[in-house]
Design an enzyme around this catalytic site. Sequence first.
Site, PDB file in Angstrom:
ATOM      1  N   ARG A   1      -7.943  -7.966  -3.687  1.00  0.00           N
ATOM      2  CA  ARG A   1      -6.687  -8.111  -2.938  1.00  0.00           C
ATOM      3  C   ARG A   1      -6.384  -9.564  -2.551  1.00  0.00           C
ATOM      4  NH1 ARG A   1      -7.086  -4.595  -5.281  1.00  0.00           N
ATOM      5  NH2 ARG A   1      -7.399  -2.428  -4.708  1.00  0.00           N
TER       6      ARG A   1
ATOM      7  N   GLU B   1      -5.640  -6.280   5.123  1.00  0.00           N
ATOM      8  CA  GLU B   1      -5.102  -6.484   3.768  1.00  0.00           C
ATOM      9  C   GLU B   1      -3.632  -6.886   3.894  1.00  0.00           C
ATOM     10  OE1 GLU B   1      -5.881  -3.348   0.880  1.00  0.00           O
ATOM     11  OE2 GLU B   1      -3.858  -3.582   0.070  1.00  0.00           O
TER      12      GLU B   1
ATOM     13  N   SER C   1      -2.492   0.753   2.875  1.00  0.00           N
ATOM     14  CA  SER C   1      -3.771   0.554   3.570  1.00  0.00           C
ATOM     15  C   SER C   1      -3.709  -0.757   4.339  1.00  0.00           C
ATOM     16  CB  SER C   1      -4.918   0.473   2.565  1.00  0.00           C
ATOM     17  OG  SER C   1      -4.995   1.672   1.855  1.00  0.00           O
TER      18      SER C   1
HETATM   19  C1  LIG Z   1       2.571   3.720   0.439  1.00  0.00           C
HETATM   20  C2  LIG Z   1       1.881   2.464  -0.056  1.00  0.00           C
HETATM   21  C3  LIG Z   1       0.852   2.576  -0.959  1.00  0.00           C
HETATM   22  C4  LIG Z   1       0.182   1.424  -1.438  1.00  0.00           C
HETATM   23  N1  LIG Z   1      -0.836   1.557  -2.343  1.00  0.00           N
HETATM   24  C5  LIG Z   1      -1.459   0.456  -2.794  1.00  0.00           C
HETATM   25  C6  LIG Z   1      -2.530   0.566  -3.743  1.00  0.00           C
HETATM   26  O1  LIG Z   1      -2.903   1.637  -4.181  1.00  0.00           O
HETATM   27  N2  LIG Z   1      -3.129  -0.582  -4.166  1.00  0.00           N
HETATM   28  C7  LIG Z   1      -2.733  -1.810  -3.732  1.00  0.00           C
HETATM   29  O2  LIG Z   1      -3.318  -2.820  -4.165  1.00  0.00           O
HETATM   30  N3  LIG Z   1      -1.733  -1.939  -2.838  1.00  0.00           N
HETATM   31  C8  LIG Z   1      -1.085  -0.850  -2.360  1.00  0.00           C
HETATM   32  N4  LIG Z   1      -0.068  -0.991  -1.460  1.00  0.00           N
HETATM   33  C9  LIG Z   1       0.296  -2.326  -0.963  1.00  0.00           C
HETATM   34  C10 LIG Z   1       1.392  -3.026  -1.796  1.00  0.00           C
HETATM   35  O3  LIG Z   1       2.201  -2.102  -2.496  1.00  0.00           O
HETATM   36  C11 LIG Z   1       0.795  -4.023  -2.789  1.00  0.00           C
HETATM   37  O4  LIG Z   1       0.021  -5.005  -2.127  1.00  0.00           O
HETATM   38  C12 LIG Z   1       1.892  -4.734  -3.606  1.00  0.00           C
HETATM   39  O5  LIG Z   1       1.272  -5.471  -4.619  1.00  0.00           O
HETATM   40  C13 LIG Z   1       2.755  -5.661  -2.769  1.00  0.00           C
HETATM   41  O6  LIG Z   1       3.882  -6.038  -3.567  1.00  0.00           O
HETATM   42  P1  LIG Z   1       5.300  -6.359  -2.884  1.00  0.00           P
HETATM   43  O7  LIG Z   1       6.240  -6.732  -3.967  1.00  0.00           O
HETATM   44  O8  LIG Z   1       5.709  -5.236  -2.011  1.00  0.00           O
HETATM   45  O9  LIG Z   1       4.901  -7.623  -2.046  1.00  0.00           O
HETATM   46  P2  LIG Z   1       5.409  -8.031  -0.588  1.00  0.00           P
HETATM   47  O10 LIG Z   1       4.858  -7.070   0.419  1.00  0.00           O
HETATM   48  O11 LIG Z   1       6.868  -8.251  -0.579  1.00  0.00           O
HETATM   49  O12 LIG Z   1       4.652  -9.419  -0.449  1.00  0.00           O
HETATM   50  C14 LIG Z   1       3.250  -9.497  -0.418  1.00  0.00           C
HETATM   51  C15 LIG Z   1       2.858 -10.966  -0.591  1.00  0.00           C
HETATM   52  O13 LIG Z   1       3.168 -11.382  -1.917  1.00  0.00           O
HETATM   53  C16 LIG Z   1       3.985 -12.555  -1.895  1.00  0.00           C
HETATM   54  N5  LIG Z   1       4.870 -12.483  -3.056  1.00  0.00           N
HETATM   55  C17 LIG Z   1       5.703 -11.473  -3.394  1.00  0.00           C
HETATM   56  N6  LIG Z   1       6.329 -11.758  -4.557  1.00  0.00           N
HETATM   57  C18 LIG Z   1       5.889 -12.971  -4.958  1.00  0.00           C
HETATM   58  C19 LIG Z   1       6.172 -13.811  -6.064  1.00  0.00           C
HETATM   59  N7  LIG Z   1       7.046 -13.471  -7.010  1.00  0.00           N
HETATM   60  N8  LIG Z   1       5.519 -15.002  -6.144  1.00  0.00           N
HETATM   61  C20 LIG Z   1       4.637 -15.394  -5.204  1.00  0.00           C
HETATM   62  N9  LIG Z   1       4.340 -14.635  -4.112  1.00  0.00           N
HETATM   63  C21 LIG Z   1       4.952 -13.445  -3.998  1.00  0.00           C
HETATM   64  C22 LIG Z   1       4.731 -12.475  -0.564  1.00  0.00           C
HETATM   65  O14 LIG Z   1       5.130 -13.755  -0.118  1.00  0.00           O
HETATM   66  C23 LIG Z   1       3.657 -11.887   0.332  1.00  0.00           C
HETATM   67  O15 LIG Z   1       2.799 -12.889   0.825  1.00  0.00           O
HETATM   68  C24 LIG Z   1       0.595   0.149  -0.970  1.00  0.00           C
HETATM   69  C25 LIG Z   1       1.667   0.051  -0.055  1.00  0.00           C
HETATM   70  C26 LIG Z   1       2.309   1.186   0.388  1.00  0.00           C
HETATM   71  C27 LIG Z   1       3.457   1.046   1.344  1.00  0.00           C
END
Ligand SMILES: Cc1cc2nc3c(=O)[nH]c(=O)nc-3n(C[C@H](O)[C@H](O)[C@H](O)COP(=O)(O)OP(=O)(O)OC[C@H]3O[C@@H](n4cnc5c(N)ncnc54)[C@H](O)[C@@H]3O)c2cc1C
Length: 306
Positions: free
Chosen positions: A177, A297, A227
């Site tokens: 992560r 996380e 999580s």
């Molecule tokens: C119901 C639920 C289930 C989930 N299950 C999982 C799972 O099974 N496994 C898992 O790993 N995660 C899980 N997650 C967490 C999440 O979905 C992941 O961490 C996902 O990768 C985050 O992506 P995001 O686009 O939503 O990022 P955001 O939440 O919008 O951003 C996260 C970080 O990434 C940065 N970021 C976003 N886009 C870019 C870019 N293009 N360039 C540089 N930095 C960037 C942001 O600045 C921020 O610091 C879950 C979340 C929820 C709500």
Amino acid sequence: MNKKQKIYNKLLELVKEENVKVDEMLKDHLYTKLGGKADFFITPTSYEEIQNVVKLSNEDNIPFTLLGNGSNLIIKDGGIRGIVINLKHLDTIYSEGNTVVAQSGARIIDASRYALDKNLSGLEFACGIPGTVGGALYMNAGAYGGEIKDVLDYAFVVDKQGNLVKRLAAELDLDYRTSNISANGDIVVEATFHLKPANYEDIKEVMDDLTYKRESKQPLEYPSCGSVFKRPPGYFAGKLIQDSDLQGTNIGGAEVSKKHAGFIINKDNATTSDYISLIEHVQKTVKEKFGVDLEREVRIIGDDKD
Ligand SMILES: Cc1cc2nc3c(=O)[nH]c(=O)nc-3n(C[C@H](O)[C@H](O)[C@H](O)COP(=O)(O)OP(=O)(O)OC[C@H]3O[C@@H](n4cnc5c(N)ncnc54)[C@H](O)[C@@H]3O)c2cc1C
């Protein structure tokens, strides 16, 4: 003309007017449905626009923050100063042989489904992760034994000088992560995944099984950020929280999920401070009971409310 108006005018020279918003409510873009306003919220439509915005940010000392699908973020009630960049318009996915190329505003779920349609295996683990491709690389997202690190070949990023640069997966320090994307100040704009040809039905069976597991174990009916804590070495965060009798504990409208102890849900109009207080309460209780530090996380960013 005040400073905010000047920045707005400069942004309009770089990004189409309909893609520049002022004082945008960020809670509308976050899975937790929490968070204050962004001074500027922009949705570029090309890599060049992103490059130009980074150059403006450097020249005029305006901070910027990337926002993907907001599924791993808690934004404080005071919101974010400067420019929030969201890449939702850059969401093209295509394949070349055994690789799938996805722009970073595409949902990783859609990249996973696209791979299925092309009879390519490797992204099944991502079929229920609700983030963008950019957010998935940033977090090295993973589930059920798979992670981005296993399948990423290379990414294109806009670096902190505003150059479009290719980074091999090995250069991104992808680990549990985490990655070095934030430390480098990179914006991920595109990712290329190397996959393996496989039978459609076999890939689909794995995805259906993972979807069933996810839907039966996670409180997907409530807003949350997934999580909250990383897996501490030798333990499971959810089990420690469960064994600390914390499930159902609430502060304001935020509650430790009864369905999955690792999730904190926005049950009833929680504020960001309810959420953060509950996270701290869980960390303190688990530390007292088991001597284990729970590392978050989920990222918490933004300003406190004045
Ligand atoms: C119901 C639920 C289930 C989930 N299950 C999982 C799972 O099974 N496994 C898992 O790993 N995660 C899980 N997650 C967490 C999440 O979905 C992941 O961490 C996902 O990768 C985050 O992506 P995001 O686009 O939503 O990022 P955001 O939440 O919008 O951003 C996260 C970080 O990434 C940065 N970021 C976003 N886009 C870019 C870019 N293009 N360039 C540089 N930095 C960037 C942001 O600045 C921020 O610091 C879950 C979340 C929820 C709500």
